[in-house]
Every structure is written in C-alpha cells, then in structure tokens.
Motif scaffolding. Structure first.
Motif, mmCIF file in Angstrom:
data_model
loop_
_atom_site.group_PDB
_atom_site.id
_atom_site.type_symbol
_atom_site.label_atom_id
_atom_site.label_comp_id
_atom_site.label_asym_id
_atom_site.label_seq_id
_atom_site.Cartn_x
_atom_site.Cartn_y
_atom_site.Cartn_z
ATOM 1 N N LEU A 195 -6.264 2.464 6.072
ATOM 2 C CA LEU A 195 -5.833 1.118 5.705
ATOM 3 C C LEU A 195 -6.520 0.678 4.428
ATOM 4 O O LEU A 195 -7.707 0.957 4.225
ATOM 5 N N GLY A 196 -5.780 0.011 3.582
ATOM 6 C CA GLY A 196 -6.361 -0.528 2.368
ATOM 7 C C GLY A 196 -5.705 -1.838 2.016
ATOM 8 O O GLY A 196 -4.587 -2.137 2.461
ATOM 9 N N LEU A 197 -6.392 -2.658 1.228
ATOM 10 C CA LEU A 197 -5.867 -3.960 0.835
ATOM 11 C C LEU A 197 -5.238 -3.888 -0.549
ATOM 12 O O LEU A 197 -5.829 -3.354 -1.487
ATOM 13 N N ILE A 198 -4.042 -4.420 -0.654
ATOM 14 C CA ILE A 198 -3.386 -4.625 -1.941
ATOM 15 C C ILE A 198 -2.836 -6.044 -1.918
ATOM 16 O O ILE A 198 -2.058 -6.406 -1.031
ATOM 17 N N GLY A 199 -3.291 -6.861 -2.852
ATOM 18 C CA GLY A 199 -2.836 -8.244 -2.884
ATOM 19 C C GLY A 199 -3.202 -9.026 -1.640
ATOM 20 O O GLY A 199 -2.470 -9.939 -1.241
ATOM 21 N N GLY A 200 -4.301 -8.655 -0.998
ATOM 22 C CA GLY A 200 -4.739 -9.350 0.201
ATOM 23 C C GLY A 200 -4.015 -8.929 1.468
ATOM 24 O O GLY A 200 -4.304 -9.457 2.546
ATOM 25 N N GLU A 202 -2.766 -5.720 4.162
ATOM 26 C CA GLU A 202 -3.101 -4.367 4.574
ATOM 27 C C GLU A 202 -1.918 -3.429 4.365
ATOM 28 O O GLU A 202 -0.780 -3.741 4.717
ATOM 29 N N TRP A 203 -2.228 -2.265 3.786
ATOM 30 C CA TRP A 203 -1.251 -1.196 3.620
ATOM 31 C C TRP A 203 -1.816 0.053 4.291
ATOM 32 O O TRP A 203 -2.989 0.368 4.153
ATOM 33 N N ARG A 204 -0.961 0.775 5.011
ATOM 34 C CA ARG A 204 -1.394 1.974 5.722
ATOM 35 C C ARG A 204 -0.713 3.210 5.143
ATOM 36 O O ARG A 204 0.479 3.187 4.836
ATOM 37 N N VAL A 205 -1.492 4.282 5.009
ATOM 38 C CA VAL A 205 -0.971 5.550 4.514
ATOM 39 C C VAL A 205 -0.362 6.335 5.678
ATOM 40 O O VAL A 205 -0.998 6.509 6.713
ATOM 41 N N ILE A 206 0.873 6.793 5.494
ATOM 42 C CA ILE A 206 1.528 7.686 6.452
ATOM 43 C C ILE A 206 1.890 8.960 5.692
ATOM 44 O O ILE A 206 2.680 8.924 4.746
ATOM 45 N N ILE A 207 1.302 10.074 6.088
ATOM 46 C CA ILE A 207 1.504 11.324 5.359
ATOM 47 C C ILE A 207 2.580 12.164 6.035
ATOM 48 O O ILE A 207 2.581 12.361 7.246
ATOM 49 N N GLY A 208 3.509 12.641 5.219
ATOM 50 C CA GLY A 208 4.535 13.572 5.661
ATOM 51 C C GLY A 208 4.425 14.870 4.886
ATOM 52 O O GLY A 208 3.654 14.984 3.927
ATOM 53 N N LEU A 223 4.605 -7.245 5.535
ATOM 54 C CA LEU A 223 5.876 -7.372 4.827
ATOM 55 C C LEU A 223 6.995 -6.595 5.518
ATOM 56 O O LEU A 223 8.158 -6.727 5.130
ATOM 57 N N ASN A 224 6.642 -5.770 6.506
ATOM 58 C CA ASN A 224 7.598 -4.870 7.162
ATOM 59 C C ASN A 224 8.343 -4.057 6.110
ATOM 60 O O ASN A 224 9.581 -4.009 6.084
ATOM 61 N N LEU A 225 7.578 -3.385 5.283
ATOM 62 C CA LEU A 225 8.108 -2.666 4.122
ATOM 63 C C LEU A 225 7.353 -1.359 3.961
ATOM 64 O O LEU A 225 6.139 -1.306 4.137
ATOM 65 N N VAL A 226 8.072 -0.291 3.618
ATOM 66 C CA VAL A 226 7.440 0.992 3.353
ATOM 67 C C VAL A 226 7.925 1.540 2.018
ATOM 68 O O VAL A 226 9.122 1.512 1.720
ATOM 69 N N LEU A 227 6.986 1.984 1.195
ATOM 70 C CA LEU A 227 7.300 2.709 -0.029
ATOM 71 C C LEU A 227 7.345 4.178 0.373
ATOM 72 O O LEU A 227 6.305 4.801 0.596
ATOM 73 N N SER A 228 8.545 4.738 0.485
ATOM 74 C CA SER A 228 8.719 6.037 1.144
ATOM 75 C C SER A 228 8.755 7.224 0.207
ATOM 76 O O SER A 228 8.834 8.368 0.670
ATOM 77 N N GLY A 229 8.702 6.998 -1.120
ATOM 78 C CA GLY A 229 8.757 8.121 -2.042
ATOM 79 C C GLY A 229 9.982 8.973 -1.788
ATOM 80 O O GLY A 229 11.097 8.467 -1.603
ATOM 81 N N ASP A 230 9.786 10.300 -1.726
ATOM 82 C CA ASP A 230 10.884 11.218 -1.432
ATOM 83 C C ASP A 230 10.934 11.617 0.038
ATOM 84 O O ASP A 230 11.741 12.451 0.430
#
Length: 375
Positions: A195-200, A202-208, A223-230
């Motif tokens: 877990l890390g803070l961005i803009g106050g 929490e964001w969690r890393v999920i590795i695939g 935010l119920n949002l994921v930056l999913s890359g590829d």
C-alpha cells in the motif's frame, strides 16, 4: 528519434478471439479522445492519450495523478520526438509547472518505459517498478546493437524457422534500447499487496504475470479505480509469448492464473483504466472472457496436435491474421506459449525430430474439457 525509426514489439495478441472483443462492457465514453489530450476520469486522476508508431496499435493511455504539491506519472510513452513534445505541452498545461514526484512503470515494454529515464532525470524523481520488470528492461536494453546470441538462434531453429527467417531474426535483434531512454541506475521496488499514498489516498499494488514477468496494476479502493496497464484490456488480449531467454517458461498458465487473481481482488464495478482502449466497467465479465478465449485456443490446439506438429505449423489454429516477416517472432512466441501450457498440463508430449526441431503430439486419451463462459 523520429517515428519511422522506432520499432517495438506489439502488445496485441495474434490469437483468434472468441468473438467477444469487448462487447457488453460499460465504457465511460463512446469515442477515445485525440492524442495529446488530458481527461479527468476521477478526482485527481487524468487520462493522457499518446500516439504510437505501431501497426494495429496506434495509441497508449498514460496516467497523471495529483500528488499534493506535484504529480505521479504512471507509464511514460515511447522515446521519440512526438511523445516528448506532447509531454512538454502537459508540463505547462495540465501539470501547471508543478513537479513530477514519482514515475511508475507498470511493466518493461518500450511504450510504457520509453521516457521513464528522461522524466526521472528532468524532475529528479525516483522510478518505481517491480524487480523483475526493472532488471529485465535494463538487460534487454544492454543488448541493443549486439549480435544475436546463439541461444536465440537455437531456440528459433527448434521452433522450425527456415534459414532465411533465422537471418531476419539476427538482423533485427538488439533494437529494444532504441525505443527507450536510459533507465536510472536505481529504482524503488513495487511489491504485490503493498500500500502506498498518492494524493492522500491509498493505492495497492496487484502483480500479474504472463504478458511480462511482474506486471504491476495500481488499485485505489477509495476511488474504486484500477490502472491496469496491459494486464486487463477491453478489446484485445495482450501478447503472451515464450522468448529465447526462458524457453521452458509457461507464461500462458501464469496469464490465466493472473486473470483469476484479478477477478478475486477487484470489484466487478471497478473502473478499469487500461493502457490501450477506453476505460470501462465490467472487470469480471472481461476477465472471464479472456480466460475462456485462451482455454478454447488450447482445446483447438490439442485437437490439432493429434498428429505431430511444429510450433511454426500451428498458426492456422491459433491465428486469424496472416503470419508475415513483421509478426512472425510474436506468432511463434505465442504458439510456443500455448504448446508449453499444454505440455505443462500433461496434454502434449514434445520430442526433437531428425532435423533438430521440436514436435508436439497430444497424448492418447485426451478429450476436450468443457470451458465455462466465466471461470
């Protein structure tokens, strides 16, 4: 570096689709914005559209996250003049002259890491990546301009490449580093579940895994949002290939397992912000279709291999596009990925023929398994 001089592996899978291709998903807009645009998709989360010099995949989505007095950039675009010019406009426009505090790359491919080093040096910002992605990226960049290794030649000979195709592989080897600026000599490691803070927030890393060794997705529960890359795309299935550096790997099984993992860790109504295509909701539906897509391809391939086949001899079963010099390396990589998966499951056996090429044959007694629409 001009557009015409940049060559990079395409992300788009060649494997035949199941006919789904992103239908039934809830897209946030009907049409994608133009290259160079910035669109706020959630508070403090901006969608940046960049162009790519690639046939069949002409864009990438990058992300700028407000981070108190500055910004966090997620993925960077390819290292060419056009992308740098777009970034320069964003520095004074969207970013408003504020600094970039961190640069995050979801994975190693040049359309994602291309300008990471340039951005880090410009702002004195740290680079954040998973360990597998960072070191493999540096290793591949170090091969730039070198002669093709004998291990690579042997790999493609065993696949069934002709002498002319081997010579073309040799000629094209070592171009990876031409599409990226030099990475920093150090990085901050992203770890699964961290877990890390961005803009106050929490964001969690999920590795695939599967498309690349340790692909990082970034999930923000608030935010119920994921930056999913590829790792999760709406319209295409990411390329999953075996490469000469790890010929016995089983990336397709890794990919399928990662789809199950994302389905377990992400809500169905999460806003998926992919590297290619339009942000959408319907993650579980799409993940289920991606799993089905490859399981059906594996069943077709197993049926076809009731007679011994070379990895270069199964294209008609897996691919609907013509295989040419421009996509042959990716095609054989995906073929071997599917064959290695079948071999790992005990469905096919492999042997060397008299010409030193691997042939694959389905074991006696195999019958197709029922593939469910949503696993």
């Amino acid at each position: 570096m001009t557009r015409s001089s940049v060559k990079t592996p395409a992300d788009q899978s060649l494997v035949k689709t199941s006919g789904y291709e992103g239908r039934g998903l809830d897209y946030i807009v009907d049409e994608a914005p133009e290259a160079g645009s910035a669109t706020e998709v959630a508070p403090g989360v901006y969608w940046l559209r960049f162009s790519l010099p690639m046939t069949g995949l002409n864009h990438i989505n990058l992300w700028a996250l407000r981070d108190r007095d500055g910004w966090v950039i997620v993925d960077t675009g390819i290292a060419d003049k056009v992308s740098r010019e777009i970034w320069e406009k964003h520095f004074t426009g969207l970013l408003g002259g504020r600094p970039v505090n961190r640069v995050i790359c979801t994975h190693l491919h040049p359309d994602h890491t291309g300008l990471a080093g340039w951005l880090c040096r410009k702002f004195g910002a740290p680079l954040l990546m998973t360990r597998g992605e960072y070191f493999l990226c540096r290793l591949m960049a170090a091969d730039t301009g070198k002669v093709a290794p004998k291990e690579g030649v042997r790999f493609y000979q065993k696949c069934g490449f002709t002498s002319e195709q081997i010579e073309l592989y040799k000629m094209r080897f070592g171009g990876f580093g031409k599409a990226i600026s030099t990475l920093p000599q150090s990085y901050d490691r992203l770890v699964d579940g961290e877990l890390g803070l961005i803009g106050g927030r929490e964001w969690r890393v999920i590795i695939g895994s599967g498309h690349s060794p340790e692909h990082a997705c970034l999930y923000c529960p608030e935010l119920n949002l994921v930056l999913s890359g590829d790792q999760l795309l709406p319209n295409i299935s990411s390329n999953v290939s075996v490469w000469p550096t790890e010929p016995e790997s089983n990336p397709l099984e890794d990919w399928i397992n990662s789809c199950h993992k994302l389905m377990a860790e992400l809500p169905e109504d999460v806003l998926v912000c992919p590297a290619h295509g339009i942000p959408f909701r319907g993650a579980h539906k799409r993940l289920g279709k991606l799993i089905e897509h490859h399981e059906k391809a594996l069943n077709r391939l197993a049926e076809f291999c009731r007679e011994p086949r070379l990895s270069t001899g199964v294209y008609s079963v897996l691919f609907r596009r013509e295989i040419t010099d421009s996509n042959r390396i990716m095609a054989v990589g995906e073929s071997v990925a599917h064959l290695n998966c079948l071999k790992g499951r005990g469905i096919v056996s492999r042997r060397l023929d008299d010409a030193g090429r691997f042939t694959y044959k389905t074991r006696t007694g195999w019958s197709p398994e029922t593939v469910k629409a949503a696993v």
